[in-house]
Design an enzyme around this catalytic site. Structure first.
Site, PDB file in Angstrom:
ATOM      1  N   LYS A 156     -58.749  -8.204  25.636  1.00 39.99           N
ATOM      2  CA  LYS A 156     -57.990  -8.444  26.858  1.00 39.99           C
ATOM      3  C   LYS A 156     -58.874  -9.150  27.894  1.00 39.99           C
ATOM      4  O   LYS A 156     -58.890 -10.361  27.964  1.00 39.99           O
ATOM      5  CB  LYS A 156     -57.389  -7.135  27.358  1.00 39.99           C
ATOM      6  CG  LYS A 156     -56.366  -6.575  26.359  1.00 39.99           C
ATOM      7  CD  LYS A 156     -55.796  -5.248  26.767  1.00 39.99           C
ATOM      8  CE  LYS A 156     -54.664  -4.816  25.835  1.00 39.99           C
ATOM      9  NZ  LYS A 156     -55.078  -4.588  24.442  1.00 39.99           N
ATOM     10  N   THR A 201     -63.890  -3.535   6.746  1.00 35.00           N
ATOM     11  CA  THR A 201     -64.702  -4.732   6.927  1.00 35.00           C
ATOM     12  C   THR A 201     -64.852  -5.010   8.414  1.00 35.00           C
ATOM     13  O   THR A 201     -63.870  -4.996   9.163  1.00 35.00           O
ATOM     14  CB  THR A 201     -64.050  -5.947   6.236  1.00 35.00           C
ATOM     15  OG1 THR A 201     -64.006  -5.695   4.833  1.00 35.00           O
ATOM     16  CG2 THR A 201     -64.834  -7.223   6.497  1.00 35.00           C
ATOM     17  N   THR A 248     -61.858  -2.564  24.891  1.00 35.54           N
ATOM     18  CA  THR A 248     -61.447  -3.604  23.956  1.00 35.54           C
ATOM     19  C   THR A 248     -62.116  -4.925  24.297  1.00 35.54           C
ATOM     20  O   THR A 248     -62.503  -5.160  25.446  1.00 35.54           O
ATOM     21  CB  THR A 248     -59.919  -3.787  23.976  1.00 35.54           C
ATOM     22  OG1 THR A 248     -59.544  -4.753  22.994  1.00 35.54           O
ATOM     23  CG2 THR A 248     -59.443  -4.279  25.340  1.00 35.54           C
TER      24      THR A 248
END
Length: 417
Positions: A261, A291, A258
């Protein structure tokens, strides 16, 4: 010609749709797990402080439960890169990447992330949840008769991906390698197999036995899919996660991470072989029809990933802060849960008392910690989940521990055994 006979229509009683939603919320409230969000306004350059808006008043609070583990959301270099990208390219991405949303910044960030994990390619998604859901479901669907083996404590996004794949699933006890092997033994050797698990489990702060899982994957011919969202940026010499720290990245088929974080922004991604990434890119609805991330976010993310990779002292300071706070919490006689990572969980064991404790901390001590209740954790294991950063000073830690001790006494909560 006779006119067509008139059809009498019965009066349909109006259905009270709102009642369904009200009933759902009431059920959550009755189980003492209704969540109220604090109205916070973070302040640029003043992390981890924030302004709390409540009852028409504002108060300064200290945030102790952010997943912006390294404070990169406040890094001036990241902010400058984000602003520069907005001024140069505008705010919107223009749509899905298949139509008009790919910019050169997307290409650069995917190259940066692939290099971070020493993989051939990477693919960006709008969030870590979407990356898990889209990637797991797509990868499994592309392999006829695939069976997925999932750790019992896997994140909701991984569970969603497994469910959406429509494939057979087998759940093994959390980090139980004997149980995992017993399940693998019972699967036809010719069937495709995917083992899905996390590196750092963020509610308890434990780490999967990654090497042992890879050994079993090799032995039984399985692919591996690891979620490193609570480790990327935080572990390894350049922030590649637990797999980099332990020299295991090359053994994992897919490494998911990710940007939200350790890197302080938003977005998710997967890394792997060029063929696998291209297959997901070409088949995953969660990628094709969404999108994409806007240029400013991508510009900031590139700067953040590069900065974090080059500044190992951030990781060292982060680990030092977490270790010190754990020791202070334990020394104060508070029920610290065992954790080998940066997560500092403190057991409460009751949803009502957990909520009351966090309310007290906010209202009486200006300390913001969200209660962690079911369904995030099993019932009876409600807790405070504290996440110190390199920017939480000794003074702030002393204030936190003193407040926790007082709250424990006021609520007559259980002390450490």
């Amino acid at each position: 010609m006779n006119p067509a006979p008139r059809v009498e229509r019965k009066q349909v009683k109006a259905m009270d749709y709102e009642a369904f939603f009200e009933k759902s919320v009431q059920a959550i409230k009755s189980e003492d797990r209704y969540r109220i969000f604090a109205d916070l306004e973070r302040q640029r350059g003043n992390y981890p402080h924030a302004v709390n808006r409540r009852g028409g008043q504002t108060e300064d609070v200290v945030v102790w439960c952010s997943n912006d583990y390294l404070g990169q959301g406040q890094n001036p270099i990241v902010l400058e890169a984000l602003i520069e990208a907005a001024e140069r390219l505008g705010c919107g991405s223009g749509g899905t990447r298949n139509i008009s949303g790919t910019t050169h910044l997307h290409v650069l960030l995917e190259e940066e992330l692939a290099a971070l994990h020493n993989k051939e390619a990477a693919l960006l998604f709008t969030s870590g949840y979407v990356s898990n859901d889209a990637a797991i479901s797509t990868i499994a669907q592309l392999m006829p008769d695939c069976v997925i083996l999932s750790d019992a404590w896997n994140h909701a996004s991984m569970i969603a991906g497994i469910r959406h794949s429509g494939c057979e699933k087998k759940i093994y006890n959390h980090c139980d390698m004997a149980h995992l092997e017993s399940l693998l033994k019972d699967i036809d050797p010719d069937r495709p197999k995917l083992i899905a698990f996390e590196s750092v489990y963020s509610m308890d702060g434990d780490i999967s036995p990654i090497a042992e899982i890879c050994d079993l994957a090799d032995k039984y011919g399985a692919m591996t899919y690891i979620d490193e969202v609570h480790a990327v940026g935080l572990y390894g010499k350049t922030g590649g996660g637990i797999t980099e720290r332990d020299g295991l990245a090359h053994r994992l088929t897919v490494i998911e991470g990710t940007l939200a974080k350790g890197f302080g922004l938003v977005g998710g991604y997967i890394t792997g072989s060029a063929a696998l990434i291209d297959a997901v890119r070409s088949n995953a609805p969660g990628f094709i029809f969404t999108t994409t991330l806007p240029p400013p976010v991508i510009g900031g993310a590139i700067a953040s990933v590069r900065y974090v990779r080059e500044h190992n002292e951030l990781r060292e300071k982060h680990q030092e802060r977490a270790a010190k706070l754990k020791q202070m919490v334990a020394d104060a006689g508070l029920p610290l849960m065992e954790s080998v990572t940066h997560i500092v969980p403190v057991m409460v064991g009751d949803p009502v008392l957990c909520k009351r404790a966090t309310d007290m901390l906010l209202e009486d001590y200006n300390i913001y910690i969200q209660p962690i209740n079911y369904p995030t954790v099993p019932k009876g294991t409600e807790r405070l989940r504290i996440t110190p950063t390199p920017f939480h000073t000794d003074e702030l830690m002393e204030q936190l521990v003193a407040a926790l001790v007082e709250v424990w006494q006021r609520l007559e909560l259980k002390q450490a055994a």
